[in-house]
Design an enzyme around this catalytic site. Structure first.
Site, PDB file in Angstrom:
ATOM      1  N   VAL A   8       0.867  -1.178   0.000  1.00 17.15           N
ATOM      2  CA  VAL A   8       0.000   0.000   0.000  1.00 17.15           C
ATOM      3  C   VAL A   8       0.903   1.226   0.000  1.00 17.15           C
ATOM      4  CG1 VAL A   8      -1.734   1.303   1.290  1.00 17.15           C
ATOM      5  CG2 VAL A   8      -1.820  -1.211   1.268  1.00 17.15           C
ATOM      6  N   PHE A   9       0.631   2.180  -0.898  1.00 16.02           N
ATOM      7  CA  PHE A   9       1.411   3.423  -0.965  1.00 16.02           C
ATOM      8  C   PHE A   9       0.666   4.524  -0.225  1.00 16.02           C
ATOM      9  CE2 PHE A   9       2.645   7.362  -3.389  1.00 16.02           C
ATOM     10  CZ  PHE A   9       3.944   7.428  -2.906  1.00 16.02           C
ATOM     11  N   GLY A  10       1.354   5.120   0.741  1.00 13.65           N
ATOM     12  CA  GLY A  10       0.808   6.251   1.473  1.00 13.65           C
ATOM     13  C   GLY A  10       1.510   7.538   1.076  1.00 13.65           C
ATOM     14  N   TYR A  11       0.732   8.562   0.792  1.00 12.13           N
ATOM     15  CA  TYR A  11       1.297   9.857   0.390  1.00 12.13           C
ATOM     16  C   TYR A  11       0.677  11.009   1.175  1.00 12.13           C
ATOM     17  CZ  TYR A  11      -2.983  10.141  -2.336  1.00 12.13           C
ATOM     18  OH  TYR A  11      -4.309  10.148  -2.718  1.00 12.13           O
ATOM     19  N   GLY A  12      -0.347  10.733   1.978  1.00  7.50           N
ATOM     20  CA  GLY A  12      -1.004  11.738   2.827  1.00  7.50           C
ATOM     21  C   GLY A  12      -0.862  11.311   4.273  1.00  7.50           C
ATOM     22  N   SER A  13      -1.958  11.200   4.975  1.00  3.83           N
ATOM     23  CA  SER A  13      -1.894  10.838   6.392  1.00  3.83           C
ATOM     24  C   SER A  13      -1.322   9.442   6.615  1.00  3.83           C
ATOM     25  CB  SER A  13      -3.271  10.959   7.044  1.00  3.83           C
ATOM     26  OG  SER A  13      -4.192  10.063   6.457  1.00  3.83           O
ATOM     27  N   GLU A  88     -10.853   5.933   3.473  1.00  7.26           N
ATOM     28  CA  GLU A  88     -10.753   6.696   2.228  1.00  7.26           C
ATOM     29  C   GLU A  88     -12.091   6.810   1.497  1.00  7.26           C
ATOM     30  OE1 GLU A  88      -8.007   8.207   1.910  1.00  7.26           O
ATOM     31  OE2 GLU A  88      -6.755   7.036   3.245  1.00  7.26           O
TER      32      GLU A  88
END
Length: 180
Positions: A8-13, A88
């Site tokens: 899983v790619f996280g770019y915000g919280s 989300e």
């Protein structure tokens, strides 16, 4: 039940608060995309009728978005996906992307992206307008300004540079300082 681990790619919280179990956490880069405060949040950092602004990804050839890749083990996949789908739900859809990490690539990482087709999409705006929205917004997950400053701090901890995030943070901090 999934038969294999996923990334899983996280770019915000998700960069600083994944809130799900994972096997590995790796700094990661997504080519051809930029992070922007163009998504409205009516369920976390704002409320219906007064949305906050949170990040989404926009296609941007020649650019890259730095974030974090989390490897989720097979036994945890269903639960993690249920958690992320709920988290989300305010306009984000699942996408499969290719990420770069220090020791190679991940060909089939999952990322949540809010596009302009969703009802909470706010789109581009001048940095001052984005910062003004952030300063006055809060929701069940807290103040929108906290989201901005936490994201900027987490990106700096990764050694990542994101001028859009850092510009919004500068303006948010200036507004907060002026308000006393």
């Amino acid at each position: 039940m999934q038969d294999r681990a996923i990334w899983v790619f996280g770019y915000g919280s998700l960069v600083w608060r994944p809130a799900f179990p994972f096997l590995r956490r790796e700094p990661a880069r997504l080519a051809g995309w930029s992070r922007r405060f163009w998504q409205g949040s009516t369920d976390h950092r704002g409320v219906p009728g007064a949305p906050g602004r949170v990040v989404t990804l926009v296609r941007d050839p020649g650019q890259r978005c730095d974030g974090v890749a989390y490897q989720v083990e097979s036994a945890e996949v269903d639960g993690v996906l249920a958690t992320l789908d709920h988290r989300e739900q305010g306009g984000y859809d699942r996408h499969i992307v290719r990420l770069s990490i220090d020791d190679g690539a991940i060909d089939d990482a999952l990322v949540y992206v809010a596009t302009e087709e969703n009802v909470n999409y706010l789109g581009p705006a001048p940095p001052d307008e984005i910062a003004e929205t952030v300063i006055r917004s809060a929701g069940p997950s807290g103040a929108n300004a906290e989201y901005v400053t936490q994201l900027a701090h987490a990106l700096r901890a990764l050694g990542a540079v994101d001028e859009h995030v850092f510009e919004i943070e500068r303006r948010v901090l200036a507004y907060a300082s002026a308000a006393g």
